[in-house]
Scaffold this motif. Sequence first.
Motif, short mmCIF file in Angstrom:
data_model
loop_
_atom_site.label_atom_id
_atom_site.label_comp_id
_atom_site.label_asym_id
_atom_site.label_seq_id
_atom_site.Cartn_x
_atom_site.Cartn_y
_atom_site.Cartn_z
N ARG A 62 -23.72 69.46 -38.21
CA ARG A 62 -24.47 70.61 -37.81
C ARG A 62 -25.18 70.54 -36.57
O ARG A 62 -25.60 69.50 -36.35
CB ARG A 62 -25.48 71.20 -38.73
CG ARG A 62 -24.68 71.90 -40.07
CD ARG A 62 -25.50 72.17 -41.11
NE ARG A 62 -25.04 72.65 -42.30
CZ ARG A 62 -24.77 74.00 -42.59
NH1 ARG A 62 -25.13 74.87 -41.71
NH2 ARG A 62 -24.08 74.48 -43.52
N LEU B 145 -27.90 70.43 -34.04
CA LEU B 145 -29.32 69.82 -34.39
C LEU B 145 -30.23 71.09 -33.97
O LEU B 145 -31.46 71.14 -34.33
CB LEU B 145 -29.62 68.59 -33.30
CG LEU B 145 -30.49 67.73 -33.69
CD1 LEU B 145 -30.61 67.28 -35.06
CD2 LEU B 145 -30.70 66.72 -32.67
N ILE B 146 -29.73 71.88 -33.08
CA ILE B 146 -30.60 73.00 -32.36
C ILE B 146 -30.43 74.24 -33.17
O ILE B 146 -31.46 74.70 -33.77
CB ILE B 146 -30.47 73.31 -30.87
CG1 ILE B 146 -30.90 72.11 -30.25
CG2 ILE B 146 -31.23 74.61 -30.73
CD1 ILE B 146 -30.56 72.35 -28.55
N HIS C 143 -28.43 74.67 -36.08
CA HIS C 143 -27.73 74.17 -37.35
C HIS C 143 -26.58 75.07 -37.61
O HIS C 143 -26.05 75.05 -39.12
CB HIS C 143 -28.92 74.87 -38.46
CG HIS C 143 -30.44 74.53 -38.09
ND1 HIS C 143 -30.59 73.19 -37.99
CD2 HIS C 143 -31.58 75.07 -38.10
CE1 HIS C 143 -31.78 73.04 -37.89
NE2 HIS C 143 -32.51 73.93 -37.87
N LEU D 297 -35.12 66.45 -32.73
CA LEU D 297 -34.41 67.48 -31.78
C LEU D 297 -34.12 66.52 -30.52
O LEU D 297 -32.96 66.90 -29.83
CB LEU D 297 -35.34 68.56 -31.45
CG LEU D 297 -34.96 69.72 -31.24
CD1 LEU D 297 -33.85 70.16 -32.14
CD2 LEU D 297 -36.02 71.02 -31.08
#
Lengths: 471, 220
Positions: free
Chosen positions: B2, B4-5, B7, B97
């Motif tokens: 997914r 990272l920012i 999802h 992040l």
Amino acid sequence: MLHTLRTYFSSDFDWLPGLDTPHYYPQLAGKLLLHCEIPLDEPHLMTALSQNVLIKVPGLDHHFWGFRCRRCGNKEQHLFAEIPHAICGKDCVYCRSCIQMGRVMECESLYFGSSNVSWPRLENPCAWKGKLTFSQQKAADEIRNVIQLGKGEKLIWAVCGAGKTEMLFPGLTEAFTSGKRVCLATPRTDVVRELLPRLKSAFPNVEMEALYGDSPNKKGAAQFLIATTHQLLRFAHAFDVMIIDEIDAFPFHQDPALHYASKRAAKTESSLIYLTATPRKAQHKRIRNKTLPVVFIPTRFHGHPLPVPQLKLTPNLFHHLKRGKIPPSLLEKIKQQQQSHRQLLIFMPSVKQADQIAEYLRKWKMVVESVHAEDPKRADKVMAFRKKHYPILVTTTILERGVTFPSVDVYVVDAGHSVFDEAALVQIAGRAGRSPDDPYGDVIFFHTGKTNPLLDARESIMKMNRLGEKL
Amino acid sequence: MRCLICHEEIIPKITWANFWNVPEKEILCIVCESQFQPLKPGCVLCFREGENGVCEDCQWWERNHPGLLAKNTSVFQYNEFAKDFVARWKYRGDYILLEALQWHVVEHFSRMRNSDCIIAPIPLSEERFSERGFNQSEAIICLLNRRSQSLFERRNSEKQSKKGRYARITSNNPFKLTHPVHQPVILVDDIYTTGTTVRHAASLLKQAGCPAVTSFTIFR
Ligand SMILES: [Zn+2]
Ligand SMILES: [Zn+2]
Ligand SMILES: [Zn+2]
Ligand SMILES: [Zn+2]
């Protein structure tokens, strides 16, 4: 094993201590806060902890299957991450799902506040002098009964324009005369802002507070809170009466954290009222199984039936939309509509198309505005349209709910598009005919082929009208 | 996998060419990835975009405080998306992040002279540090897989960003040098705004006999 599996599938709140210390800190009552959110200085915090007004609980649960965040209920393991934590000197796990409201960590505590604050009991708190219709009164009585009983659930299934807010008044009156704490939660900030002044004038002596993402006040210390569902992430076992508006609306419908938080925010014994115009599958299922008591209000407060959408096949629609235009037949229809006294609300599937069509109609010398979710002038444009400063507003699904215009016709262009599900179409159709002075309005769905949501939306509106006639 | 920012699920690009080699783990979706704008060529000293030669700011610095900072290197524009990113990463503390930018950050850093340099973080105030639980500069150095050597301490916790630019440049130095060094130093921080912060740190190093100071920031 069975027990551990159950921890995954059910979200009970056994981890919340049975805390019942009476106290005088309304700002802590029924709260679940991070250390940095506690509205006390360090010495007062120590006192509150020593007096059991506040109790520390770990922020994350660690099961054999993984972590669960106690604040937002997240158990998606990809939404947990590690940070080399300077305070502990080791890698600590935190929840990424609710991080916009501050970081919940495995090594840090949440602070749970006792909800045992005695709230005022007011005599005759309701200043509203209007009269409820027959159907409104029936629903209002049922709501009041649930609140009087102090426990149980009730779904109020009321068509758009039934006058849901007024139906709550007798129940709210009951709650405030018996010193109960109430939360009215809604998924949308717009709705919180719209409801606050109405409720304030209906209950002038009740201490009331609006809570949303950037609300000026964030104390959450009043007897009556009008909050976005997101704000419930900071509450636990706080409310005697919990009213959830538009339980079918995005994002409430989609976001499990909001269900988790709203369940937790109510006391173990509490009255739960849900409001909706378009129940979703989950609610229909519970209605059929008779596990969710429902009151059904198929008529609008002015007594006129809901406008039934007309389906208009427009085969060459995409051809024109691709070029930023609309088919000549639709253009003619709009020109014709502009001869009438009503304003026109046009719904498009996307922001880009809304802007393009507004631009296109301007070429035909029409006065048009377009508005979308991120539009900084959104509130102004909507207000100006409501005041009839211009005749045509082109928009997307953001205006499907909550907003009311006195006298509009409603066109949905490319109504077969997947953004318009059944609930959205019913809500959109519900924008027409809201005023007793002009209870009708044309609702037209322009499509390139009938889809199930189109037919279902029309069917459900006609069913409401049939049920309404029987009353 | 997914994003990272946001999802969202990322569908891996499996083609015949990479069928036998598992495709590289993708961290960002195309939409999020495309929001980060690499800096276009600009000022030769500070990476300010759209400048030819040395920008006015750097000229001012060289006239008034010559030779403090040899060069700054930055990677991305500090645009609206980057601002949201930094807010979530640094202020909210969504530590992981930063991994989203690893590839680009390592790539740009490797273009700098760095093998014989000491890599030093900009310190946070005690208060901010315990609030956030990490130091953003150290997180970047860790991302670069290098050793961080702390050379400074904070004097006071006055908020820099609340002052005007002139006040910021002439204000007292917020740092104290704790470990004088005689090797070149790269100062690492998340954002280069006016360049005052890194020059404050650089001035202390130069006074103590450090031969050269450069800086590396992700955003500019
Ligand atoms: Zn820790
Ligand atoms: Zn969480
Ligand atoms: Zn993404
Ligand atoms: Zn420059």
